[in-house]
Design a protein around this motif. Structure first.
Motif, PDB file in Angstrom:
ATOM      1  N   HIS B 485       0.798  -1.220   0.000  1.00  0.00           N
ATOM      2  CA  HIS B 485       0.000   0.000   0.000  1.00  0.00           C
ATOM      3  C   HIS B 485       0.830   1.270   0.000  1.00  0.00           C
ATOM      4  N   VAL B 486       2.115   1.150  -0.173  1.00  0.00           N
ATOM      5  CA  VAL B 486       2.943   2.347  -0.330  1.00  0.00           C
ATOM      6  C   VAL B 486       3.721   2.213  -1.620  1.00  0.00           C
ATOM      7  N   ALA B 487       4.345   3.296  -2.037  1.00  0.00           N
ATOM      8  CA  ALA B 487       5.085   3.261  -3.284  1.00  0.00           C
ATOM      9  C   ALA B 487       6.413   2.535  -3.096  1.00  0.00           C
ATOM     10  N   ALA B 488       6.986   2.104  -4.228  1.00  0.00           N
ATOM     11  CA  ALA B 488       8.231   1.353  -4.158  1.00  0.00           C
ATOM     12  C   ALA B 488       9.429   2.271  -3.968  1.00  0.00           C
ATOM     13  N   ASP B 489       9.263   3.559  -4.133  1.00  0.00           N
ATOM     14  CA  ASP B 489      10.385   4.453  -3.855  1.00  0.00           C
ATOM     15  C   ASP B 489      10.242   5.020  -2.447  1.00  0.00           C
ATOM     16  N   ALA B 490      11.171   5.875  -2.053  1.00  0.00           N
ATOM     17  CA  ALA B 490      11.234   6.286  -0.655  1.00  0.00           C
ATOM     18  C   ALA B 490      10.362   7.487  -0.344  1.00  0.00           C
ATOM     19  N   GLN B 491       9.478   7.875  -1.277  1.00  0.00           N
ATOM     20  CA  GLN B 491       8.726   9.099  -1.037  1.00  0.00           C
ATOM     21  C   GLN B 491       7.523   8.898  -0.136  1.00  0.00           C
ATOM     22  N   TRP B 492       6.937   7.716  -0.184  1.00  0.00           N
ATOM     23  CA  TRP B 492       5.746   7.479   0.635  1.00  0.00           C
ATOM     24  C   TRP B 492       6.112   6.970   2.025  1.00  0.00           C
ATOM     25  N   SER B 493       7.172   6.222   2.084  1.00  0.00           N
ATOM     26  CA  SER B 493       7.533   5.593   3.363  1.00  0.00           C
ATOM     27  C   SER B 493       9.015   5.248   3.332  1.00  0.00           C
ATOM     28  N   SER B 494       9.511   4.878   4.481  1.00  0.00           N
ATOM     29  CA  SER B 494      10.913   4.450   4.524  1.00  0.00           C
ATOM     30  C   SER B 494      11.031   2.939   4.365  1.00  0.00           C
ATOM     31  N   LEU B 495       9.910   2.305   3.986  1.00  0.00           N
ATOM     32  CA  LEU B 495       9.971   0.847   3.823  1.00  0.00           C
ATOM     33  C   LEU B 495      11.048   0.393   2.827  1.00  0.00           C
ATOM     34  N   PRO B 496      11.145   1.022   1.640  1.00  0.00           N
ATOM     35  CA  PRO B 496      12.154   0.547   0.688  1.00  0.00           C
ATOM     36  C   PRO B 496      13.581   0.723   1.190  1.00  0.00           C
ATOM     37  N   LEU B 497      13.745   1.614   2.184  1.00  0.00           N
ATOM     38  CA  LEU B 497      15.106   1.835   2.685  1.00  0.00           C
ATOM     39  C   LEU B 497      15.424   0.883   3.835  1.00  0.00           C
ATOM     40  N   SER B 498      14.394   0.261   4.403  1.00  0.00           N
ATOM     41  CA  SER B 498      14.625  -0.489   5.643  1.00  0.00           C
ATOM     42  C   SER B 498      15.140  -1.890   5.344  1.00  0.00           C
ATOM     43  N   GLY B 499      15.692  -2.515   6.369  1.00  0.00           N
ATOM     44  CA  GLY B 499      16.208  -3.879   6.235  1.00  0.00           C
ATOM     45  C   GLY B 499      15.089  -4.881   6.078  1.00  0.00           C
ATOM     46  N   LEU B 500      13.879  -4.456   6.378  1.00  0.00           N
ATOM     47  CA  LEU B 500      12.743  -5.371   6.274  1.00  0.00           C
ATOM     48  C   LEU B 500      12.420  -5.669   4.810  1.00  0.00           C
ATOM     49  N   PHE B 501      12.708  -4.702   3.954  1.00  0.00           N
ATOM     50  CA  PHE B 501      12.289  -4.809   2.564  1.00  0.00           C
ATOM     51  C   PHE B 501      12.877  -6.044   1.855  1.00  0.00           C
ATOM     52  N   PRO B 502      14.210  -6.247   1.921  1.00  0.00           N
ATOM     53  CA  PRO B 502      14.756  -7.462   1.293  1.00  0.00           C
ATOM     54  C   PRO B 502      14.170  -8.728   1.893  1.00  0.00           C
ATOM     55  N   LYS B 503      13.900  -8.699   3.199  1.00  0.00           N
ATOM     56  CA  LYS B 503      13.344  -9.903   3.824  1.00  0.00           C
ATOM     57  C   LYS B 503      11.959 -10.188   3.260  1.00  0.00           C
ATOM     58  N   LEU B 504      11.175  -9.135   3.114  1.00  0.00           N
ATOM     59  CA  LEU B 504       9.848  -9.316   2.546  1.00  0.00           C
ATOM     60  C   LEU B 504       9.951  -9.870   1.135  1.00  0.00           C
ATOM     61  N   MET B 505      10.883  -9.304   0.375  1.00  0.00           N
ATOM     62  CA  MET B 505      11.033  -9.727  -1.013  1.00  0.00           C
ATOM     63  C   MET B 505      11.383 -11.204  -1.080  1.00  0.00           C
ATOM     64  N   SER B 506      12.292 -11.621  -0.206  1.00  0.00           N
ATOM     65  CA  SER B 506      12.692 -13.022  -0.306  1.00  0.00           C
ATOM     66  C   SER B 506      11.549 -13.922   0.157  1.00  0.00           C
ATOM     67  N   ARG B 507      10.683 -13.405   1.065  1.00  0.00           N
ATOM     68  CA  ARG B 507       9.482 -14.172   1.423  1.00  0.00           C
ATOM     69  C   ARG B 507       8.577 -14.340   0.209  1.00  0.00           C
ATOM     70  N   PHE B 508       8.406 -13.245  -0.528  1.00  0.00           N
ATOM     71  CA  PHE B 508       7.535 -13.313  -1.700  1.00  0.00           C
ATOM     72  C   PHE B 508       8.085 -14.305  -2.719  1.00  0.00           C
ATOM     73  N   MET B 509       9.437 -14.318  -2.835  1.00  0.00           N
ATOM     74  CA  MET B 509      10.057 -15.254  -3.778  1.00  0.00           C
ATOM     75  C   MET B 509       9.685 -16.691  -3.409  1.00  0.00           C
ATOM     76  N   ASN B 510       9.656 -16.938  -2.069  1.00  0.00           N
ATOM     77  CA  ASN B 510       9.400 -18.304  -1.633  1.00  0.00           C
ATOM     78  C   ASN B 510       7.965 -18.744  -1.908  1.00  0.00           C
ATOM     79  N   LEU B 511       7.089 -17.792  -2.144  1.00  0.00           N
ATOM     80  CA  LEU B 511       5.717 -18.179  -2.463  1.00  0.00           C
ATOM     81  C   LEU B 511       5.625 -18.761  -3.871  1.00  0.00           C
ATOM     82  N   ALA B 512       6.619 -18.422  -4.682  1.00  0.00           N
ATOM     83  CA  ALA B 512       6.554 -18.816  -6.085  1.00  0.00           C
ATOM     84  C   ALA B 512       6.561 -20.332  -6.205  1.00  0.00           C
ATOM     85  N   ARG B 513       5.651 -20.800  -7.039  1.00  0.00           N
ATOM     86  CA  ARG B 513       5.627 -22.246  -7.292  1.00  0.00           C
ATOM     87  C   ARG B 513       6.660 -22.539  -8.354  1.00  0.00           C
ATOM     88  N   THR B 514       7.771 -23.006  -7.908  1.00  0.00           N
ATOM     89  CA  THR B 514       8.770 -23.363  -8.895  1.00  0.00           C
ATOM     90  C   THR B 514       8.951 -24.848  -8.812  1.00  0.00           C
TER      91      THR B 514
END
Lengths: 284, 919
Positions: B485-514
């Motif tokens: 619910h926020v933008a992918a750049d740093a203007q809406w929130s500091s989420l893209p700058l935080s250490g949480l962001f890569p962790k979230l991304m790798s979680r999303f990767m794990n959802l992929a049915r490969t």
């Protein structure tokens, strides 16, 4: 040869003598001066020279300070003589596992401690074998040590002509030769000297803790003795020992002598204190 | 079972026992000697008795017993178990040696040897029939049979044992003989139930078989199947024998043997099948390309070897739009790209719909045709999208998990009451619910809010502190729709700058049915990497041939292993039903005589226990000698002696202790202690065998994690001294020119030491380079993977060793190299080096390993340690090359400690500005 012996003595002497002095120093002896002029070593008073006296007696240094002429007079000191004897037979040179001191060592220590104490009170000391003449200078303690070390081995003190009222202090394991000892006490006391006897024993001699098959060996060329169970003879041995001691004490009492027993694992001081109080009472 | 001696003649020595008896009787224990001055008083005491002439009865018994025991033990007593008598005629041994025998082939070989010996002593001919192979049966004598037996080994394929009997029947030998009396089947103990009866009947045709089975104690576990699931494998394990609880550990390694992951579990009691989920997704960095192998630790047979053609693949990721270039910090794609795990090498695509092969699609744009995209999601795609200023909601409503309000809400603005919001919590039903977000510092100032709907609660994955969603998502078909619910750049929130962001991304990767792609294999497939019957790599085989079709059986021509080409290996392995072999039980064997390995005809010697008892008797005798009567008395009157002991210990000597007495007592105790220790040691050795002598880990973590440079010594002491001196001088340079104060260098043994404590390890590869075994190799591989820096120097003062270097790089470290170019950070980590790395060969190329962003291996040909060792850093009089070598050392250490920090141009503006201000 003399040098070698001297070295040996020097090696052996200091601890014993030092320990004796240390033990003696914790007690004091009453002053012994006679409070009048007489032959003696310590200064008593100056007196004015009167004509006719030998000029040798003038103390020139004191006289030079004033116009009169002085004679220096010393205090008359009459000291008792105490004769020491300690048993140095081979049976004395042994100790059991219960104590690190051999009986001989302990006997000498008692002699020397007492002697050191007496020297402080200006008494004369001497040995029984005639190796030293009665003396009371500080070096006497060393000479007594030498004399005790050179004493011929014998189980019983020698008989000597001693001045009346002098003391004999004899230390040894008397029970081995109880009969000889008893006769010596009788003869010596007949001379009118005071006798003080200290019987020394090792704790293992007193308790006889041996068990099982044992082969006993003596130190004075006695026949060895094998027995199947040493524990069985314990009671008999102890009662025999007790009997002998009582007999010896009885003969000592008869002769007016004092008889002390001392175990090599007991403290020297307590014995020394007893001896000392006894001597002090006799001196008054 | 019967009782026998290896040398019964020795028992005649027992006749000498009476003599021993007399001798012992004549030698009673000697009375203890005791010096006693008061001996005169002991004469003529009435209670005195002479010492006994004979030893006490119990001592006599003890010593006689010891003598008898010695004779018994020397005569070599043993129990004969399961005595098997050979009958008339030649001996025919059928030896199981296909994969099923791998686990117990040593037993089989030992047993066969015993039978051959037995046959040899009866002058019988021997026929050895291995079940795997095509050898024609022959009559052999003992020597030939033993040689042949020695050449046999378990084979990595399946072969019906009936074939061996058919071979015998077909041969001349089989046609001559009528019925074989001495027919023995040395069985592996594993067989399909349905095969048992036909084989036994076949055996019955040629003679009267006797069967040797493994004793049922061995625990075999099999991997029955491994099914690729999302993010890993579901592995089914099977065991032939149910029974007690059994732990196991399952290892996944690469096709080349590199360790990937390991997981442990256990069979519960009475459980025959168990399943285990192996997570490969989180180990994707290690897995790399190519196939993998599942093995059960400690189970060395093909039933526990499972080849995987392609490891559960890495998700293929696509990002819509262009790769961020001009103003990267303003573009959402830049943050997304950087937050993706390293293995995900995303493709940037201009179109709205990703190709079929892509598993994860991350979009910051509004697609114009949603239908294709929806179909893609339905088939298993993961669609991730972010809020943005210009989201055209009406166009993409179907692609979002929730309906959104049209305009974003602003927080912390000049017109709003509230400040920036921090993270709230993760609802329990969210797929992210096991994530730890307590440390994450995220401030949200602008956010798109969802419209209320009944199922909104279930779709929220992560909330802000006021309970509004930050991430929502739901399952759509087989895929996922995820909305941030926020933008992918740093203007809406500091989420893209935080250490949480890569962790979230790798979680999303794990959802992929490969899934391992089921590509069609291009037959014929050539053998690629074959294994032996123990599941170990054996490389190529002369007999192995191409696999011609998909239904090719596992045979001598096509043994178990990988076939095909390295890019797409095809595992040719036992089928699930071939793995599920039953244990042969005596009941299934139609009443045929059954014997067991290690027992049939074998002997159980018990000389050692006898000798131990003898030692104990002698010890007791020694005890008696040392303590004699006192011990005896205290045994008889324990109370009295105890009281005495207490009294003795309470009384302390007043002056110096009786040293001699104490020493003597101590001596006695010590000698007794030594005897006890020696006895127990010999016992331990008997019961546990030899203990393994191995090296000890000598490393300790440096106090306060100070820097310590490690080096790997060679067999040449001079070289080691040089290396040490060199690193010590480099340490001096570091102390003088940087804030580092390294500890003295440490020589490392890669087999046992913990390498992780050392950020830099220097290894000169000279003529006397040390050997690397398997343990060292995996230790070094792990070190490289963990991010250590290994500096290999191919030139030393003692010479070069290119072969060793080649082997080290290719087979042990398994790295591919690339030259260090002038732009590489190593050239400017501390000094500007301009590709001049000093040493004896300053302009030689420096190589680094290609994998990963940071190099873990540096390979040079410069003899750095030699140069360092000759330098004089305290006096600044070094030649240019030595100085340059020091500078390289400094740069390498800075590189190891700080990584590519210097390559990061993010702060360059600020830095330049600051420099201007400073000047």
């Amino acid at each position: 040869m003399i040098l070698h012996a001297a070295e040996k003595i020097a090696y052996k002497l200091p601890p014993l003598v030092v320990e004796a002095i240390r033990t003696a120093e914790s007690m004091t002896f009453g002053a012994h001066g006679r409070r009048r002029v007489g032959p003696g070593d310590s200064f008593y008073q100056y007196r004015q020279y009167t004509a006719g006296e030998s000029t040798h007696r003038i103390d020139w240094r004191a006289s030079a300070r004033s116009e009169r002429t002085f004679i220096r007079e010393n205090e008359w000191e009459a000291a008792q003589t105490l004769f020491f004897w300690s048993d140095s037979s081979p049976s004395m040179q042994w100790h059991s596992q219960a104590t690190p001191y051999s009986k001989e060592e302990r006997a000498k220590l008692i002699c020397l401690s007492l002697a050191a104490l007496l020297l402080k009170g200006h008494e004369q000391i001497a040995d029984m074998d005639g190796h030293m003449s009665p003396s009371r200078d500080p070096g006497a303690l060393w000479r007594l040590h030498d004399a005790l070390s050179q004493a011929p081995t014998g189980n019983v003190p020698p008989l000597m002509d001693l001045p009346r009222r002098s003391h004999i202090i004899a230390i040894g394991d008397f029970l081995m030769d109880a009969e000889q000892m008893a006769s010596w006490i009788e003869q010596a006391s007949a001379q009118g000297v005071h006798l003080i006897l200290v019987e020394i024993a090792d704790p293992h001699e007193e308790t006889f803790p041996y068990k099982g098959p044992q082969e006993f060996e003596g130190l004075e060329a006695e026949d060895p003795l094998k027995m199947g169970n040493a524990n069985a003879v314990r009671e008999a041995y102890l009662s025999k020992r007790q009997r002998l001691r009582q007999a010896l004490q009885a003969s000592a009492n008869q002769a007016g002598a004092r008889y002390y027993t001392h175990m090599t694992n007991d403290s020297v001081k307590s014995l020394l204190f007893k001896l000392f109080t006894h001597l002090k009472a006799g001196a008054r | 079972m019967n009782f026998a001696f290896t040398s019964p003649m020795l028992l005649l020595a027992l006749l000498a026992l009476p003599v021993v008896y007399v001798i012992i009787r004549l030698l009673p224990p000697k009375p203890k000697k005791q010096v006693f001055p008061a001996i005169k008083l002991l004469y003529d005491l009435p209670e005195s008795s002479p010492p006994p002439r004979t030893p006490p009865w119990w001592l006599l018994l003890l010593r006689l017993g010891a003598a008898a025991l010695l004779v018994f033990a020397l005569a070599g007593p043993h129990l004969r178990l399961d005595a098997m008598q050979l009958k008339e005629g030649p001996l025919v041994l059928i030896v199981d040696n296909d994969w099923r025998a791998a686990n117990r082939f040593e037993d089989i070989r030992k047993q066969a040897n015993l039978f051959i010996d037995q046959a040899g002593s009866l002058n019988k001919d021997i026929i050895l029939l291995p079940t795997a192979g095509q050898q024609t049966p022959q009559l052999m004598d003992t020597t030939e049979a033993k040689t042949f037996l020695q050449s046999l080994s378990p084979q990595p394929w399946v072969q019906n044992p009936s074939e061996a009997i058919e071979r015998l029947q077909a041969s001349e030998l089989g046609q001559q003989t009528e019925s074989i009396q001495n027919l023995i089947w040395l069985s592996s103990g594993l067989m399909k139930t349905e095969d048992t009866r036909p084989f036994l009947e076949k055996l019955g045709e040629i003679g009267m078989p006797r069967i040797i089975l493994p004793s049922a104690t061995q625990n075999m576990l099999m991997i029955s199947q491994a099914e690729a699931i999302s993010g890993g494998y579901e592995v089914t394990l099977w065991r032939p024998r149910t029974g007690a609880q059994t732990p196991y550990s399952l290892t996944l390694s690469g096709m080349d043997g590199g360790f990937i992951t390991r997981s442990a579990g256990q069979f519960d009691a009475d459980e025959q099948t168990t399943t285990l989920t192996l997570d490969v997704a989180s180990r994707r960095q290690q897995s790399g390309q190519g196939g993998g192998v599942l093995t059960l630790d400690g189970q060395e047979h093909l039933g526990a070897w499972y080849g995987l053609g392609e490891l559960t693949g890495l998700p293929k990721v696509a990002i819509s739009g262009e790769k961020a270039q001009d103003y990267p910090l303003l573009e959402g794609n830049y943050y997304i790209h950087n937050a993706l795990p390293e293995y995900a090498d995303p493709q940037f695509i201009g179109q709205n719909t990703p190709p079929e092969s892509v598993n994860v699609f991350i979009s910051t744009q509004t697609p114009n045709n949603t239908n294709d995209l929806l179909r893609w999601i339905e088939t298993g795609g993961v669609y991730i999208t972010f809020a943005q200023e210009s989201t055209q909601l009406e166009n993409m409503a179907s692609l979002l998990p929730v309906r959104l309000r049209s305009s974003p809400r602003s927080l912390a603005g000049s017109l709003s009451w509230t400040g920036a919001l921090a993270l709230g919590d993760i609802p329990a039903q969210s797929p992210l619910s096991d994530m730890d977000i307590t440390a994450a510092d995220v401030q949200v100032t602008k956010q798109l809010l969802p419209q209320d709907s009944p199922d909104l609660e279930n779709k929220i994955w992560l909330t802000l502190e006021d309970g509004t969603p930050l991430i929502t998502g739901d399952k759509y078909g087989q895929g996922w729709r995820i909305f941030v619910h926020v933008a992918a750049d740093a203007q809406w929130s500091s989420l893209p700058l935080s250490g949480l962001f890569p962790k979230l991304m790798s979680r999303f990767m794990n959802l992929a049915r490969t899934q391992a792609s089921q590509q069609q294999a291009a037959y014929p497939l050539p053998p690629l990497r074959l294994v032996n019957a123990y599941g170990q790599n054996r490389g190529q085989s002369l007999q192995a041939q191409n696999i011609e079709s998909a239904d090719a059986p596992i045979s001598q021509q096509n043994p178990v292993g990988f076939y095909g080409v390295p890019r797409s290996p095809y595992p040719h392995q036992l089928s699930s039903s071939q793995r599920q072999q039953q244990l042969l039980l005596p009941d299934d064997l139609m009443g045929l005589p059954v014997y067991y390995y290690n027992r049939a005809g074998s002997q159980l010697p018990f000389q050692k226990p006898l000798l131990i008892i003898l030692c104990m008797l002698l010890l007791a005798d020694g005890l008696f000698r040392v303590w004699g009567w006192q011990l005896f008395e205290s045994l008889r009157h324990p109370k009295e002696s105890l009281a005495k002991l207490r009294k003795d210990s309470g009384k302390k000597p007043k002056h110096s202790p009786n040293k001699m007495g104490k020493i003597r007592k101590f001596g006695k105790k010590a000698s007794l202690g030594f005897l006890v220790m020696a006895a127990s040691l010999s016992w331990a050795q008997v019961s546990y065998g030899q203990t393994l002598a191995s090296g000890q880990d000598t490393t300790t973590p440096p106090a306060g994690y100070e820097l310590q440079i490690g080096y790997i010594p060679s067999f040449d002491e001079a070289q080691n001294t040089l290396t040490r001196t060199g690193i010590e001088k480099l340490n001096t340079v570091l102390k003088m020119r940087s804030t580092l104060t390294p500890l003295p260098p440490k020589a490392l043994n890669p087999e046992v030491d913990t390498l992780g404590y050392y950020p830099v390890i220097i290894w000169p590869i000279g003529p006397d380079v040390r050997y690397i075994n398997q343990a060292a190799a995996s230790n070094l591989q792990a070190y490289i993977k963990q991010g250590g820096l290994l500096i290999l120097d191919g030139r030393t003062s003692q010479g070069e060793n290119p072969q060793a270097m080649q082997e080290l790089l290719n087979s042990i470290l398994k790295v591919t190299l690339a030259p260090v170019d002038k732009e590489h950070v190593l050239n400017r980590a501390f000094y500007l080096l301009n590709n001049n790395f000093g040493g004896e060969n300053p302009t030689a190329t420096l190589w680094r390993d290609k994998q990963g962003r940071l190099a873990s291996v540096l390979v040079g040909n410069h003899n750095w340690v030699g140069s360092w060792a000759t330098g004089a850093p305290m006096r600044f009089r070094d030649s240019a090359n030595t100085e340059q070598a020091y500078r390289f050392g400094l740069n390498a250490i800075m590189y190891a400690l700080l990584g590519d920090y210097k390559a990061d141009q993010l702060h360059i503006d600020t830095l330049l500005k600051q420099m201007r201000e400073d000047n």
